[in-house]
Design a protein around this motif. Structure first.
Motif, mmCIF file in Angstrom:
data_model
loop_
_atom_site.group_PDB
_atom_site.id
_atom_site.type_symbol
_atom_site.label_atom_id
_atom_site.label_comp_id
_atom_site.label_asym_id
_atom_site.label_seq_id
_atom_site.Cartn_x
_atom_site.Cartn_y
_atom_site.Cartn_z
ATOM 1 N N GLU A 64 1.024 -1.402 0.008
ATOM 2 C CA GLU A 64 0.160 0.090 -0.090
ATOM 3 C C GLU A 64 0.925 1.163 -0.006
ATOM 4 O O GLU A 64 0.518 2.047 -0.796
ATOM 5 C CB GLU A 64 -0.921 -0.053 1.210
ATOM 6 N N MET A 65 1.939 1.097 0.837
ATOM 7 C CA MET A 65 2.889 2.535 0.786
ATOM 8 C C MET A 65 3.575 2.575 -0.604
ATOM 9 O O MET A 65 3.749 3.623 -1.062
ATOM 10 C CB MET A 65 4.052 2.068 2.051
ATOM 11 N N GLU A 66 3.800 1.587 -1.279
ATOM 12 C CA GLU A 66 4.373 1.612 -2.499
ATOM 13 C C GLU A 66 3.640 2.145 -3.365
ATOM 14 O O GLU A 66 3.895 3.226 -4.341
ATOM 15 C CB GLU A 66 5.093 0.681 -2.902
ATOM 16 N N LYS A 67 2.279 1.719 -3.550
ATOM 17 C CA LYS A 67 1.481 2.297 -4.254
ATOM 18 C C LYS A 67 1.057 3.895 -4.308
ATOM 19 O O LYS A 67 1.095 4.729 -5.101
ATOM 20 C CB LYS A 67 -0.114 1.601 -4.102
ATOM 21 N N VAL A 68 1.231 4.209 -2.891
ATOM 22 C CA VAL A 68 0.833 5.813 -2.650
ATOM 23 C C VAL A 68 2.229 6.529 -3.281
ATOM 24 O O VAL A 68 2.023 7.485 -3.553
ATOM 25 C CB VAL A 68 0.584 6.003 -1.122
ATOM 26 N N PHE A 69 3.221 5.888 -2.550
ATOM 27 C CA PHE A 69 4.573 6.539 -3.091
ATOM 28 C C PHE A 69 4.515 6.753 -4.748
ATOM 29 O O PHE A 69 5.153 7.886 -5.137
ATOM 30 C CB PHE A 69 5.674 5.620 -2.666
ATOM 31 N N ASP A 70 4.364 5.838 -5.289
ATOM 32 C CA ASP A 70 4.321 5.649 -6.782
ATOM 33 C C ASP A 70 3.627 6.850 -7.408
ATOM 34 O O ASP A 70 3.841 7.621 -8.295
ATOM 35 C CB ASP A 70 4.144 4.348 -7.618
ATOM 36 N N GLU A 71 2.254 6.850 -6.947
ATOM 37 C CA GLU A 71 1.262 8.050 -7.372
ATOM 38 C C GLU A 71 1.717 9.451 -7.189
ATOM 39 O O GLU A 71 1.654 10.367 -7.939
ATOM 40 C CB GLU A 71 -0.177 7.430 -6.796
ATOM 41 N N ILE A 72 2.268 9.406 -5.789
ATOM 42 C CA ILE A 72 2.746 10.979 -5.630
ATOM 43 C C ILE A 72 3.958 11.197 -6.450
ATOM 44 O O ILE A 72 4.131 12.179 -6.615
ATOM 45 C CB ILE A 72 2.985 11.053 -3.868
ATOM 46 N N PHE A 73 4.990 10.255 -6.647
ATOM 47 C CA PHE A 73 6.187 10.475 -7.296
ATOM 48 C C PHE A 73 5.721 10.746 -8.788
ATOM 49 O O PHE A 73 6.071 12.021 -9.190
ATOM 50 C CB PHE A 73 6.975 9.136 -7.175
ATOM 51 N N GLU A 74 4.960 10.321 -9.533
ATOM 52 C CA GLU A 74 4.578 10.394 -10.601
ATOM 53 C C GLU A 74 3.822 11.726 -10.845
ATOM 54 O O GLU A 74 4.347 12.448 -11.897
ATOM 55 C CB GLU A 74 3.407 9.297 -11.388
ATOM 56 N N ARG A 75 3.153 12.099 -10.115
ATOM 57 C CA ARG A 75 2.303 13.230 -9.745
ATOM 58 C C ARG A 75 3.148 14.431 -9.636
ATOM 59 O O ARG A 75 2.961 15.554 -10.226
ATOM 60 C CB ARG A 75 1.062 13.404 -8.807
ATOM 61 N N ASN A 76 4.161 14.388 -8.901
ATOM 62 C CA ASN A 76 4.992 15.517 -8.534
ATOM 63 C C ASN A 76 6.290 15.640 -8.991
ATOM 64 O O ASN A 76 7.137 16.642 -9.074
ATOM 65 C CB ASN A 76 5.267 15.611 -7.148
ATOM 66 N N VAL A 77 6.967 14.403 -9.645
ATOM 67 C CA VAL A 77 8.355 14.301 -10.131
ATOM 68 C C VAL A 77 8.358 14.308 -11.621
ATOM 69 O O VAL A 77 8.876 14.815 -12.349
ATOM 70 C CB VAL A 77 8.921 13.466 -9.484
ATOM 71 N N ALA A 78 7.413 13.044 -11.976
ATOM 72 C CA ALA A 78 7.734 12.869 -13.425
ATOM 73 C C ALA A 78 7.254 14.032 -14.460
ATOM 74 O O ALA A 78 6.360 14.705 -14.178
ATOM 75 C CB ALA A 78 6.517 11.645 -13.813
ATOM 76 N N GLY A 79 7.915 14.178 -15.543
ATOM 77 C CA GLY A 79 7.712 15.111 -16.294
ATOM 78 C C GLY A 79 8.381 16.649 -15.775
ATOM 79 O O GLY A 79 7.987 17.762 -16.750
ATOM 80 N N THR A 80 9.060 16.643 -14.793
ATOM 81 C CA THR A 80 9.530 17.941 -14.450
ATOM 82 C C THR A 80 10.896 17.992 -14.650
ATOM 83 O O THR A 80 11.466 17.260 -15.455
ATOM 84 C CB THR A 80 9.413 17.864 -12.823
ATOM 85 N N ASP A 81 11.725 19.119 -14.456
ATOM 86 C CA ASP A 81 13.016 19.422 -14.939
ATOM 87 C C ASP A 81 13.885 18.946 -13.641
ATOM 88 O O ASP A 81 14.931 19.290 -13.723
ATOM 89 C CB ASP A 81 13.341 20.817 -15.146
ATOM 90 N N ILE A 82 13.314 18.069 -12.669
ATOM 91 C CA ILE A 82 14.091 17.762 -11.549
ATOM 92 C C ILE A 82 15.121 16.590 -12.244
ATOM 93 O O ILE A 82 14.774 15.901 -12.932
ATOM 94 C CB ILE A 82 13.268 17.110 -10.494
ATOM 95 N N PRO A 83 16.401 16.878 -11.944
ATOM 96 C CA PRO A 83 17.433 15.784 -12.348
ATOM 97 C C PRO A 83 17.033 14.477 -12.165
ATOM 98 O O PRO A 83 16.562 13.966 -10.895
ATOM 99 C CB PRO A 83 18.733 16.406 -11.721
ATOM 100 N N GLY A 84 16.946 13.638 -13.210
ATOM 101 C CA GLY A 84 16.505 12.314 -13.171
ATOM 102 C C GLY A 84 15.221 11.883 -13.346
ATOM 103 O O GLY A 84 14.487 10.762 -13.110
ATOM 104 N N ALA A 85 14.088 13.049 -13.410
ATOM 105 C CA ALA A 85 12.880 12.661 -13.292
ATOM 106 C C ALA A 85 12.387 11.972 -14.676
ATOM 107 O O ALA A 85 12.846 12.354 -15.818
ATOM 108 C CB ALA A 85 12.170 14.055 -13.429
ATOM 109 N N PRO A 86 11.735 10.980 -14.595
ATOM 110 C CA PRO A 86 11.293 10.327 -15.778
ATOM 111 C C PRO A 86 10.288 11.148 -16.434
ATOM 112 O O PRO A 86 9.732 12.032 -16.118
ATOM 113 C CB PRO A 86 10.386 8.958 -15.004
ATOM 114 N N PRO A 87 10.261 10.831 -17.758
ATOM 115 C CA PRO A 87 9.379 11.536 -18.738
ATOM 116 C C PRO A 87 7.925 11.769 -18.132
ATOM 117 O O PRO A 87 7.485 10.644 -17.665
ATOM 118 C CB PRO A 87 9.307 11.075 -20.218
#
Length: 87
Positions: A64-87
């Motif tokens: 459950e924690m991994e699901k929440v982490f993945d959702e938040i990571f994707e929402r807040n990091v993916a597609g940003t200019d943060i170094p190493g952010a996934p597209p």
């Protein structure tokens, strides 16, 4: 302390990590890439599932924690200019 309670933990888990370690790495600016940060969290979740029996509360909470982490990571990091952010 943990060694006394779970003496086989370090035999089973070859790369132990805890939230306190992740917090220290954040504070020390150890993470240069967002994916490195994500990988430490994934390691922690995988360790919990490896050591604990499927269906146990620890195993279930790790899922459950991994699901929440993945959702938040994707929402807040993916597609940003943060170094190493996934597209």
């Amino acid at each position: 302390m943990a060694y006394q309670i779970y003496p086989d933990y370090y035999e089973i888990i070859k790369q132990p990590i805890a939230m306190a370690t992740i917090r220290k790495r954040i504070t020390a600016n150890t993470y240069k890439l967002a994916t490195d940060y994500r990988e430490d969290w994934r390691l922690m979740f995988n360790n919990a599932r490896t050591y604990n029996q499927e269906g146990s509360w620890v195993y279930t909470d790790a899922d459950e924690m991994e699901k929440v982490f993945d959702e938040i990571f994707e929402r807040n990091v993916a597609g940003t200019d943060i170094p190493g952010a996934p597209p």
